[in-house]
Write an enzyme that holds these catalytic residues in place. Structure first.
Site, mmCIF file in Angstrom:
data_model
loop_
_atom_site.group_PDB
_atom_site.id
_atom_site.type_symbol
_atom_site.label_atom_id
_atom_site.label_comp_id
_atom_site.label_asym_id
_atom_site.label_seq_id
_atom_site.Cartn_x
_atom_site.Cartn_y
_atom_site.Cartn_z
ATOM 1 N N GLU A 1 -0.201 11.501 -0.217
ATOM 2 C CA GLU A 1 -1.237 12.467 0.178
ATOM 3 C C GLU A 1 -1.030 13.844 -0.467
ATOM 4 O OE1 GLU A 1 -2.554 10.674 4.524
ATOM 5 O OE2 GLU A 1 -1.191 12.392 4.472
ATOM 6 N N GLU B 1 -3.718 3.546 4.353
ATOM 7 C CA GLU B 1 -3.303 3.879 5.713
ATOM 8 C C GLU B 1 -4.501 3.807 6.643
ATOM 9 O OE1 GLU B 1 -1.272 7.543 6.376
ATOM 10 O OE2 GLU B 1 0.020 7.343 4.613
#
Length: 686
Positions: free
Chosen positions: A158, A322
């Site tokens: 991320e 995710e």
């Protein structure tokens, strides 16, 4: 229309199911690690992302490496029938590095050096950090690159944020020199330097935007956003040098994000640029299902929009890297997924192009900030609780859907999304500061197609327009001359273009156009916007379109028609009876301009008419009410049909023709009733 073909994005010929696994947190608990292998079988999972945030376990002291634990984990998972997505650990460095090499610490916009802690608190420019990450990644690639369990590389985690240290200031100045060909006069013009006496006569005088300095020079702000994206990508490219060299056959990804509350694309980085540097786009999806401000159907539409954007970035399947099997831990209210929602939300991901259902996380942490974040294995270590059983059910179903892997989606409709334009619009000190809502506006235009099961690509300005019959480009505030000419070519060649208020108001440098709207846009649309009226929240106007009247709020454009046809007019205010919606024939195509922000009923009717005229149809004919979504993935021979009920009521669905239910191995020839959150997955031969 693009040709349909298989586009397999990993080495696997099956759907990936599993998630982030952090055995480094449990090295003192060998019985727990051993039990994980049993639970992995029971959960019907097959793939695990390991090594994320594991740097302190891999290199507890500088130059002292401990790989034995990771050797065992990878080999145990492999012998257990599992696969590995191996992460590089740069998202969170060890404390010894921050202490010994303080240049790796990030500096915020207030010019304060950050302490060690959190994650992604590193400088993307730091030579030390680049050397350390590259060395670690080289060791990982050398040690595990040939392991048969390795499916792909997960680079960092991320990416996001920015650094304002002196290293980054100098890198920014070098970036600007390249951007402006070392011409400071050109930069001063692009940033409109004479305003407030902000003209620079030396590159050294330039600083990044700051709340304690300058943050209202829009050209500077825009270029800083561009630099942050480019510098983040450059850091990523530095990370993958040894990985590309040692394991060129292993695909690489890094996980993209979305704003979880508004469910709009992540804004800090331009993913249209970043996507070119990864082999596979993956993203982390955490919708706030069952919230109290929108319906399940409303939220499902937003998820679909982002799926279609991230799939369209590379025109191939993406990976859901995710998600949560139940609740998260950072929403204001962390509500559990209701029974059935996990399966439904998983099927939606597949339907719009994912080749995986992965979770953060496999096992809940015992302590720290994510100890209550959703996971497959809870603190009870049980396979008997509701969430574990729902994950196991998803895994059981995924095992029946290998046909989905690599299948694609084709569309005749595209919506154009642009990160740079949104950055510029956000900084614009005008209009309604809280009501610009560019990503949300695009979702409003997307919704009529989603409700009618008509596939849409959400593309960016560099992508090919010619593959589409209809191109929808609302609120494209910033438009370069190149983009304008590409739109002009699209319409001239027979395309149908729809645009709206607040489009084309500034150029590539966020400068307004002298002389009003660009001539090329006037030629395309046969009109020009004279003024944008911004309404207060309680203000309303109306637009007459066809036989109906529609409610307008927040924005209205006063339009001067040149040779366009007026097909909608305002009903109120000083511009009553003036043009609100126009249509213009330009060479072989047509261009529509929607002057105001109108209610959903208008979009339904306006796009409904275009859908009929352009003969846009769903991939399969299935009759249903609103709240049911039918999405299709395709191979050369078959269509894989996902029928999903995003409501809390039973829904009747009528199939036209015959389809095979993959999950039940039965033929469907009659009406079917979907339970709340119910799904069916079907196939039909083409």
């Amino acid at each position: 229309m693009k040709e349909t073909s298989k586009k397999q994005v990993t080495k696997a010929n099956f759907l990936l199911h599993g998630g982030d696994y952090n055995p480094d947190q449990w090295l003192d608990y060998p019985t727990i690690l051993a039990n994980d292998l049993t639970l992995m079988k029971l959960a019907n999972t097959n793939t695990y992302s390991v090594g994320i945030f594991a740097w302190s376990a891999l290199e507890p002291e500088e130059g002292v490496y401990h790989f034995d634990w990771l050797d065992k984990i990878i080999e145990d998972i492999y012998q257990n029938g599992g696969n590995i997505i191996l992460a590089t650990p740069s998202g969170a460095r060890p404390a010894w590095m921050s202490e010994k090499y303080p240049e790796v610490l990030r500096v915020n916009g207030n010019r304060q050096k950050q302490l060690h802690g959190a994650r992604h608190n590193h400088c993307f420019t730091s030579k030390v950090y680049r050397e350390k990450t590259q060395k670690m990644n080289q060791l990982l690639a050398e040690r595990y690159g040939k392991h048969p369990a390795l499916l792909m590389w997960h680079i960092s985690n991320e990416y996001g944020g920015e650094c304002h240290c002196e290293l980054c200031q100098e890198a920014f100045r070098e970036w600007l020199k390249k951007e402006y060909n070392e011409d400071l006069t050109a930069l001063n013009h692009a940033w409109w330097g004479p305003f407030w006496s902000h003209t620079f006569n030396s590159w050294s005088q330039i600083q990044s935007p700051s709340p304690i300095g300058e943050d209202a020079v829009h050209g500077l702000n825009l270029d800083w956003h561009r630099f942050v994206t480019d510098q983040t990508i450059d850091f990523y490219e530095n990370e993958i040098v040894p990985i590309r060299k040692i394991t060129p056959e292993i695909p690489i990804t890094t996980n993209f994000m979305a704003d979880t509350m508004d469910l709009i694309p992540f804004q800090s980085l331009d993913y249209s640029k970043f996507a070119k540097h990864v082999d596979v786009v993956s993203w982390d999806a955490y919708p706030a299902w069952h919230n109290d401000w929108e319906s399940t159907t409303d939220l499902a539409m937003k998820v679909a929009f982002i799926d279609d954007l991230y799939r369209s970035l590379k025109q191939q399947p993406f990976l859901l890297m995710e998600s949560t099997p139940s609740g998260v831990n950072w929403h204001n209210v962390n509500k559990a997924k209701r029974p059935g929602m996990h399966l439904l939300s998983s099927m939606q991901m597949l339907a719009h192009g994912s080749d995986s259902i992965m979770y953060f996380q496999w096992r809940k942490s015992r302590g720290s900030s994510e100890k209550f974040h959703g996971a497959v294995v809870d603190h009870d270590n049980s396979s008997e609780n509701r969430v574990f059983k729902e994950v196991s059910k998803v895994g059981e179903i995924l095992q029946k859907l290998d046909i989905v892997v690599g299948s694609t989606r084709s569309a005749e409709v595209a919506i154009l999304y642009d990160w740079e334009s949104n950055w510029a619009l956000d900084h614009a000190q005008g209009f309604g500061l809280q009501t610009k809502q560019y990503p949300q506006t695009l979702q409003h235009h997307y919704r009529p197609f989603w409700e009618k099961d008509i596939p849409v690509d959400v593309i960016t300005k560099e992508q090919d327009f010619s593959a589409y019959k209809l191109l929808v480009v609302p609120m494209l505030y910033l438009m370069s001359e190149e983009t304008i000419q590409r739109l002009k070519t699209f319409v001239a060649n027979g395309g149908i273009l729809v645009s709206s208020y607040m489009t084309g108001l500034v150029d590539h440098h966020d400068l307004t156009h002298l002389g009003g709207w660009p001539k090329s846009l006037q030629e395309i649309f046969g009109m020009k916007p004279l003024e944008t009226d911004t309404l207060y929240p309680k203000d309303r106007n109306e637009v007459q379109y066809g036989e109906q009247t529609y409610v307008l709020k927040e924005y209205a454009t006063i339009i001067e028609v040149e040779d366009a046809t007026v097909i909608g007019t305002y009903k109120k205010d000083f511009y009553a009876q003036s043009p609100a919606v126009t249509k213009h024939a330009f060479e072989k195509g047509h261009a529509y301009y929607i002057g105001g922000r109108l209610e959903h009923n208008f979009h339904e009717d306006f796009y409904g008419k275009l859908i009929e005229e352009l003969e846009l149809t769903p991939k399969v004919m299935i009759k249903h009410d609103k709240g049911v979504s039918v999405q299709v993935r395709e191979t050369k021979e078959e269509q894989i049909i996902f029928v999903m009920n995003f409501t809390e009521e039973k829904q009747a669905v009528k199939f036209i023709g015959t389809a095979k239910d993959i999950l039940n191995n039965t033929n469907i020839t009659d009406d079917v009733v979907l339970e709340p959150y119910g799904i069916r997955v079907l196939t039909q031969k083409k």
